[in-house]
Design an enzyme around this catalytic site. Structure first.
Site, mmCIF file in Angstrom:
data_model
loop_
_atom_site.group_PDB
_atom_site.id
_atom_site.type_symbol
_atom_site.label_atom_id
_atom_site.label_comp_id
_atom_site.label_asym_id
_atom_site.label_seq_id
_atom_site.Cartn_x
_atom_site.Cartn_y
_atom_site.Cartn_z
ATOM 1 N N ASP A 9 -13.983 -10.122 3.699
ATOM 2 C CA ASP A 9 -13.108 -8.968 3.483
ATOM 3 C C ASP A 9 -12.569 -8.555 4.867
ATOM 4 O OD1 ASP A 9 -12.037 -6.480 2.426
ATOM 5 O OD2 ASP A 9 -13.799 -5.497 3.309
ATOM 6 N N ASP A 11 -10.710 -5.001 5.739
ATOM 7 C CA ASP A 11 -10.892 -3.578 6.072
ATOM 8 C C ASP A 11 -12.348 -3.166 5.891
ATOM 9 O OD1 ASP A 11 -8.100 -2.780 6.611
ATOM 10 O OD2 ASP A 11 -7.796 -3.373 4.530
ATOM 11 N N ARG A 55 -3.087 4.135 -3.806
ATOM 12 C CA ARG A 55 -3.813 5.333 -3.333
ATOM 13 C C ARG A 55 -2.859 6.521 -3.253
ATOM 14 N NH1 ARG A 55 -6.432 3.284 1.425
ATOM 15 N NH2 ARG A 55 -7.636 2.220 -0.162
ATOM 16 N N HIS A 86 4.631 3.502 1.629
ATOM 17 C CA HIS A 86 3.636 2.510 2.025
ATOM 18 C C HIS A 86 4.231 1.461 2.961
ATOM 19 C CE1 HIS A 86 0.766 -0.920 1.356
ATOM 20 N NE2 HIS A 86 -0.012 0.044 1.795
ATOM 21 N N THR A 126 -8.758 -9.762 0.765
ATOM 22 C CA THR A 126 -8.541 -8.349 1.071
ATOM 23 C C THR A 126 -7.494 -7.766 0.143
ATOM 24 O OG1 THR A 126 -7.813 -6.814 2.795
ATOM 25 C CG2 THR A 126 -6.823 -8.980 2.826
#
Ligand code: XBP
Ligand code: MG
Length: 264
Positions: A9, A11, A55, A86, A126
């Site tokens: 992964d 982050d 998010r 974003h 990810t």
């Protein structure tokens, strides 16, 4: 079944990136005078929704539901507006990364080098955007570091983000391996559920935002991968693997852990 690939992964696992992500979100909110401030405690909760665009949408729907229907600039709907925010947030994040300040977590570079020497394949899984991965690898490893990874699964690789297993399934298919031949390295409950959903045994290195997550089902948990002289702490592991012979996580220990998973 031998261990053939490590799937990282990004982050929270490769590097503690979330503070830079949070800063980038807040800067874009300021640019558009939205009056939103994602504090550390709030961001910790919002991280349960993976993917920056998702998010933002979730935040509006839960914290400002009266605004969800708009109006947003240029006649955009919420999804389109979140996508625009974003995109611009990603540009800011890349600039922050370029300025430095995002370091790899202990042991990541060492383990990547060891895997390359020993012919164990490397991959990435990810939810963040591909440009963020290429930027981080180039800045923190080497200009050509992306070439070291046989499969790079990102937010663009699967339509539904973690905890859905899609991105891990995509990576395993790219590698041409069985899930049991791989080992995932994750920092979050969402990531763990995604990897387990794809049938991949998983080691957890909890990060600053995920220490309190539920890691049920993980093969083991270590504080980080550790370095010589900077020992890693085993937080949970099968009895026979409760100590790290070298004080840090190396391929020998990971192979033993992986073998243990076959027997489980
Ligand atoms: C990471 C994420 C990402 C980052 C921000 O989860 O959920 O959304 O927070 O990056 P994981 P983007 O480590 O489980 O992959 O804004 O590019 O999505
Ligand atoms: Mg993570």
């Amino acid at each position: 079944m031998p261990l053939k690939a490590l799937i990282f992964d990004i982050d929270g696992t490769f590097a503690n990136t979330e503070e830079a992500h949070r800063e980038a979100f807040n800067r874009i909110f300021q640019k558009y005078h939205l009056g939103w401030d994602w504090t550390v405690p709030l961001y910790g909760k919002l991280l349960k929704v993976t993917g920056g665009k998702e998010r933002i949408e979730h935040f509006v729907n839960t914290h400002h539901p009266e605004k969800a229907a708009g109006p947003w600039p240029d006649g955009l709907n919420l999804g389109e507006w979140a996508a625009r925010l974003h995109r611009e947030k990603t540009e800011i994040y890349l600039r922050l990364m370029e300025q430095g300040g995002i370091e790899l977590r202990p042991g990541v570079r060492r383990l990547v080098d060891e895997a390359r020497r020993e012919g164990v394949a490397l991959a990435i899984s990810t939810t963040t955007s591909r440009v963020n991965v290429t930027g981080l690898l180039a800045k923190s490893m080497a200009a050509n570091a992306l070439d070291w990874f046989a499969a790079v699964g990102t937010g663009e690789s699967a339509p539904i983000k973690k905890p859905h297993p899609g991105v891990y399934q995509w990576v395993v298919a790219q590698l041409g391996l069985k899930p049991e031949e791989c080992l995932a390295l994750e920092d979050s409950s969402n990531g763990l559920r995604s990897a387990l959903g794809a049938g991949i045994p998983t080691l957890i290195t909890p990060s600053e935002y995920t220490a309190q997550d539920d890691f049920t089902g993980a093969l083991a948990q270590v504080s980080d991968l550790g370095e010589p002289g900077q020992p890693s702490k085993v937080l949970a592991a099968p009895a026979a693997l409760g100590t790290l012979p070298k004080g840090h996580v190396d391929l020998a220990w990971l192979r033993a852990l992986h073998t243990q998973a076959q027997g489980a």
